[in-house]
Design a protein around this motif. Structure first.
Motif, PDB file in Angstrom:
ATOM      1  N   ARG A 100     -46.058  78.885 123.448  1.00 30.27           N
ATOM      2  CA  ARG A 100     -45.486  77.683 124.059  1.00 30.27           C
ATOM      3  C   ARG A 100     -46.502  76.545 124.157  1.00 30.27           C
ATOM      4  O   ARG A 100     -46.167  75.388 123.898  1.00 30.27           O
ATOM      5  CB  ARG A 100     -44.892  78.023 125.422  1.00 30.27           C
ATOM      6  CG  ARG A 100     -43.688  78.980 125.296  1.00 30.27           C
ATOM      7  CD  ARG A 100     -42.814  78.939 126.522  1.00 30.27           C
ATOM      8  NE  ARG A 100     -41.659  79.803 126.398  1.00 30.27           N
ATOM      9  CZ  ARG A 100     -41.459  80.928 127.110  1.00 30.27           C
ATOM     10  NH1 ARG A 100     -42.352  81.294 128.006  1.00 30.27           N
ATOM     11  NH2 ARG A 100     -40.369  81.646 126.933  1.00 30.27           N
ATOM     12  N   GLN A 167     -45.791  76.703 131.379  1.00 26.59           N
ATOM     13  CA  GLN A 167     -45.834  76.704 129.916  1.00 26.59           C
ATOM     14  C   GLN A 167     -45.063  75.509 129.360  1.00 26.59           C
ATOM     15  O   GLN A 167     -45.525  74.855 128.421  1.00 26.59           O
ATOM     16  CB  GLN A 167     -45.274  78.021 129.380  1.00 26.59           C
ATOM     17  CG  GLN A 167     -46.165  79.200 129.785  1.00 26.59           C
ATOM     18  CD  GLN A 167     -45.676  80.537 129.271  1.00 26.59           C
ATOM     19  OE1 GLN A 167     -44.554  80.651 128.787  1.00 26.59           O
ATOM     20  NE2 GLN A 167     -46.510  81.551 129.378  1.00 26.59           N
ATOM     21  N   ARG A 192     -48.195  76.496 138.094  1.00 23.48           N
ATOM     22  CA  ARG A 192     -49.667  76.502 138.053  1.00 23.48           C
ATOM     23  C   ARG A 192     -50.206  75.245 137.368  1.00 23.48           C
ATOM     24  O   ARG A 192     -49.616  74.772 136.386  1.00 23.48           O
ATOM     25  CB  ARG A 192     -50.174  77.768 137.377  1.00 23.48           C
ATOM     26  CG  ARG A 192     -49.780  77.917 135.937  1.00 23.48           C
ATOM     27  CD  ARG A 192     -50.060  79.313 135.420  1.00 23.48           C
ATOM     28  NE  ARG A 192     -49.219  80.300 136.087  1.00 23.48           N
ATOM     29  CZ  ARG A 192     -49.367  81.620 135.996  1.00 23.48           C
ATOM     30  NH1 ARG A 192     -50.331  82.113 135.258  1.00 23.48           N
ATOM     31  NH2 ARG A 192     -48.558  82.437 136.623  1.00 23.48           N
TER      32      ARG A 192
HETATM   33  C1  S3P Z   1     -48.355  81.006 132.333  1.00 19.78           C
HETATM   34  C2  S3P Z   1     -47.280  80.549 133.041  1.00 19.78           C
HETATM   35  C3  S3P Z   1     -46.234  81.436 133.583  1.00 19.78           C
HETATM   36  C4  S3P Z   1     -46.680  82.871 133.648  1.00 19.78           C
HETATM   37  C5  S3P Z   1     -47.378  83.306 132.417  1.00 19.78           C
HETATM   38  C6  S3P Z   1     -48.581  82.441 132.112  1.00 19.78           C
HETATM   39  C7  S3P Z   1     -49.331  80.027 131.829  1.00 19.78           C
HETATM   40  O1  S3P Z   1     -45.105  81.367 132.749  1.00 19.78           O
HETATM   41  O2  S3P Z   1     -45.583  83.716 133.914  1.00 19.78           O
HETATM   42  O3  S3P Z   1     -47.795  84.661 132.559  1.00 19.78           O
HETATM   43  O4  S3P Z   1     -50.443  80.415 131.447  1.00 19.78           O
HETATM   44  O5  S3P Z   1     -49.001  78.843 131.805  1.00 19.78           O
HETATM   45  P1  S3P Z   1     -44.004  80.203 132.940  1.00 19.78           P
HETATM   46  O6  S3P Z   1     -44.725  78.950 132.743  1.00 19.78           O
HETATM   47  O7  S3P Z   1     -42.962  80.423 131.911  1.00 19.78           O
HETATM   48  O8  S3P Z   1     -43.479  80.397 134.321  1.00 19.78           O
END
Ligand code: S3P
Length: 426
Positions: A100, A167, A192
């Motif tokens: 992604r 992501q 995050r």
């Molecule tokens: C991640 C984001 C999360 C997480 C994944 C790692 C990242 O996914 O579940 O293990 O590194 O940006 P999503 O962004 O789809 O919630």
């Protein structure tokens, strides 16, 4: 993997480096100008896919492994337009983050690329990134892998993401680097923010306002020196283990406690866990030592931003909830269904097989505890976090638990079993 019940947990451990931050370090270092050095890089399968992807596009990346210091990287970045067309498909393996986030960078390249994945990644939705990239003018084919991308000049977008996903947010922001003008992403809940923090560290200016992040295109990244904290998602297994196994006390060193990732700390504290946070530092990712002791857990309700701030830890939080008094409610956890496996299904079926009392209604999970768990034969369905969560449940079960399909643990925590053995007192 065979897990036998243990008497207590004691000692101090360091868990592997943060997976999310490690991926980003490789990607941003590759499109920066100059040599980026990364200390404490996660050399597990997922992040190795990201390294290989950039090597296939002509980036020189050196990995050094030193027993005492862990792995370090030297990335000879070639700037925003220094990548060359890959000779064949880029295999992202099991790694959704590779596929992604990389798509956002590839959308801005003047070449054709194809991204493939393993069986699990091939059924994970890519429409969530394909859609905004198409709005920006990229030719992206495939709503599931393989993804075929013909990149080029992009136009900016003001994108309202229907999902709280780092992501998706990161993909759009990275594509925004290649667009003329200002690209924005707004999320329904905070996800995050490692991309934002690291882009800023590389000298990129961003505007953050509540749930909206904006980036001006054509900004150059300057090579940097980075330190990666230990992964709170890997620490989570041991935080729960030390909370539920009697007479335990465990120190987990230098864990990343970025507030957009530290939902598990708040959730476990609401559940009555005994966790002390010591020696806080900032790198600019905040980190600290966590000292966890056994506690009488009680139930809680987890919803809204607690879901997005603990998305990868919910499987092991479900394990904690089986040992907590009362009914823990996890409300609106639909995103768990599109992870490496449908984690609502895999975790509730596995834990119920061990004797837990879990009901699933739509995307809501109700866990009544405490339950006496029994050893059982469990299948991870190829999902690393499901496999490790079952192992933690096995520590407090009567009899032996057998977990099938544990190769997947290599994607994030190659030494999981060794680390667990080190602190397990029989
Ligand atoms: C991640 C984001 C999360 C997480 C994944 C790692 C990242 O996914 O579940 O293990 O590194 O940006 P999503 O962004 O789809 O919630």
């Amino acid at each position: 993997m065979i897990i036998k019940p243990i008497k207590r947990i004691s000692g101090a451990i360091t868990v592997p480096a943060d997976k999310s931050i490690s991926h980003r370090a490789v990607m941003f270092g590759s499109i920066a100008d100059g040599t980026t050095r990364v200390n404490n890089f996660l050399a597990a399968d997922d992040c190795k896919r990201t390294i290989e992807a950039f090597r296939e596009m002509g980036i020189d990346i050196k990995v050094k492994s030193q027993k005492a210091k862990g792995n370090s990287l030297e990335i000879h970045g070639k700037g925003l337009h220094g990548l060359k067309e890959p000779q064949g498909p880029i295999d992202c393996g099991n790694s959704g983050t590779t596929m992604r986030l990389l798509s956002g960078i590839l959308a801005g390249q003047n070449f054709y690329s194809m991204l493939t994945g393993d069986e699990s990644l091939s059924v994970r939705p890519m429409s969530r990134i394909a859609l905004p990239l198409r709005l920006m003018g990229a030719d992206v084919r495939g709503d599931y892998p393989p993804l075929k991308i013909r990149g080029g000049r992009l136009k900016p977008v003001d994108y309202k993401s229907p999902v709280a996903s780092a992501q998706v947010k990161s993909c759009v922001l990275l594509a925004g680097l290649f667009a003329d003008g200002i690209t924005s992403v707004t999320e329904p809940l905070p996800s995050r923010d490692h991309t934002e923090r690291m882009l800023e560290l590389f000298g990129v200016k961003l505007k953050r306002s509540g749930l909206k992040v904006s980036i001006k295109g054509r900004q150059k990244l300057k090579a940097r020196l980075l330190d990666v904290p230990a992964d709170i998602s890997s620490a989570a297994f041991f935080m729960v283990a030390a909370s539920i196994v009697k007479n335990s006390k465990l120190t987990i060193k230098s864990v990343g406690i970025n507030p957009t990732r530290s939902g598990i700390l708040d959730i476990l504290k609401k559940m009555n866990a005994r966790i002390k946070i010591k020696n806080k530092t900032s790198t600019p990712e905040p980190m600290a030592d966590l000292i966890v002791e056994t506690a009488n857990l009680k139930s809680t309700t987890i919803k809204g931003s607690f879901i997005s701030r603990a998305i990868d830890e919910l499987p092991v939080i479900m394990v904690a909830a089986t040992q907590a008094k009362g009914t823990t409610k996890i409300i609106g956890a639909g995103e768990l269904r599109v992870k490496e496996t449908d984690r609502i299904k895999s975790m509730s079926e596995g834990l119920n097989k061990m004797g837990a009392n879990i009901k699933v209604v739509g995307d809501n999970i109700y866990i009544k505890g405490p339950s006496k768990l029994n050893g059982a034969c469990l299948n991870s369905r190829g999902d690393h976090r499901t496999a490790m969560s079952f192992a933690i449940a096995g520590l407090v079960a009567n009899g032996q638990a057998t977990i099938e399909n544990t190769e997947c643990i290599l994607t994030s925590f190659p030494d999981f079993k060794k680390t667990l053995s080190k602190i397990s007192k029989l």
